[in-house]
Enzyme design. Sequence first.
Site, PDB file in Angstrom:
ATOM      1  N   ASP A   7       0.874  -1.172   0.000  1.00  0.00           N
ATOM      2  CA  ASP A   7       0.000   0.000   0.000  1.00  0.00           C
ATOM      3  C   ASP A   7       0.912   1.223   0.000  1.00  0.00           C
ATOM      4  O   ASP A   7       1.251   1.757   1.059  1.00  0.00           O
ATOM      5  CB  ASP A   7      -0.905  -0.002   1.237  1.00  0.00           C
ATOM      6  CG  ASP A   7      -1.836   1.197   1.262  1.00  0.00           C
ATOM      7  OD1 ASP A   7      -2.284   1.636   0.180  1.00  0.00           O
ATOM      8  OD2 ASP A   7      -2.114   1.706   2.369  1.00  0.00           O
ATOM      9  N   GLU A  67      -1.956  -1.626  -5.021  1.00  0.00           N
ATOM     10  CA  GLU A  67      -3.135  -0.934  -5.525  1.00  0.00           C
ATOM     11  C   GLU A  67      -2.737  -0.052  -6.691  1.00  0.00           C
ATOM     12  O   GLU A  67      -1.649   0.523  -6.708  1.00  0.00           O
ATOM     13  CB  GLU A  67      -3.748  -0.051  -4.425  1.00  0.00           C
ATOM     14  CG  GLU A  67      -4.582  -0.814  -3.445  1.00  0.00           C
ATOM     15  CD  GLU A  67      -5.360   0.096  -2.511  1.00  0.00           C
ATOM     16  OE1 GLU A  67      -6.117  -0.452  -1.713  1.00  0.00           O
ATOM     17  OE2 GLU A  67      -5.231   1.323  -2.580  1.00  0.00           O
ATOM     18  N   ASP A 139      -1.993   1.208   7.367  1.00  0.00           N
ATOM     19  CA  ASP A 139      -1.331   0.996   6.080  1.00  0.00           C
ATOM     20  C   ASP A 139      -0.967  -0.476   5.895  1.00  0.00           C
ATOM     21  O   ASP A 139      -1.080  -1.024   4.800  1.00  0.00           O
ATOM     22  CB  ASP A 139      -0.078   1.868   5.965  1.00  0.00           C
ATOM     23  CG  ASP A 139      -0.411   3.349   6.007  1.00  0.00           C
ATOM     24  OD1 ASP A 139      -1.370   3.755   5.327  1.00  0.00           O
ATOM     25  OD2 ASP A 139       0.282   4.094   6.724  1.00  0.00           O
TER      26      ASP A 139
END
Length: 157
Positions: A7, A67, A139
């Site tokens: 992330d 992502e 996170d």
Amino acid sequence: MLILGLDPSLSSTGWGVIRAEGARLTHIANGQVRTDPAAPMPQRLATLAEGVAAVIAEYRPTRAAAEEVFANKNAQSTLKLAQARGAVLAACGSAGLAVNEHAARLVKKAVTGTGGAEKQQVAAMVKVLLPGVAVAGSDAADALAVAIADAHLAKPF
């Protein structure tokens, strides 16, 4: 198969490593690579790349997942996110690690059942899907969610 979920963020990049054996998922490790907000941009990006490289060297994942970048209303924030993401992906590339990319809505849907889930819902489902996990922060929870989604969604390389 070991999957490294990422992330990316300039201030705190989350990471999580899981083992996927068929439908069975096992938590291996998770954490965050933090940068000094007062440091110059090149130093912050180097810190991210070095931190992710160290995780790759320690856990030797089979593949990674991150992502996809999304556009914020603030162009400056989007640019900083893209730079952080570039440093993280470069660390994977330097290690010869292939990276799957998934849209945030798809990750949320794969983990919670809905693409509009809140961060707290994602974190709660990560704890359900990886029983006993001690998550190092939001996170890291997001990174574990990316790894879980990748285990379910990605085609093997």
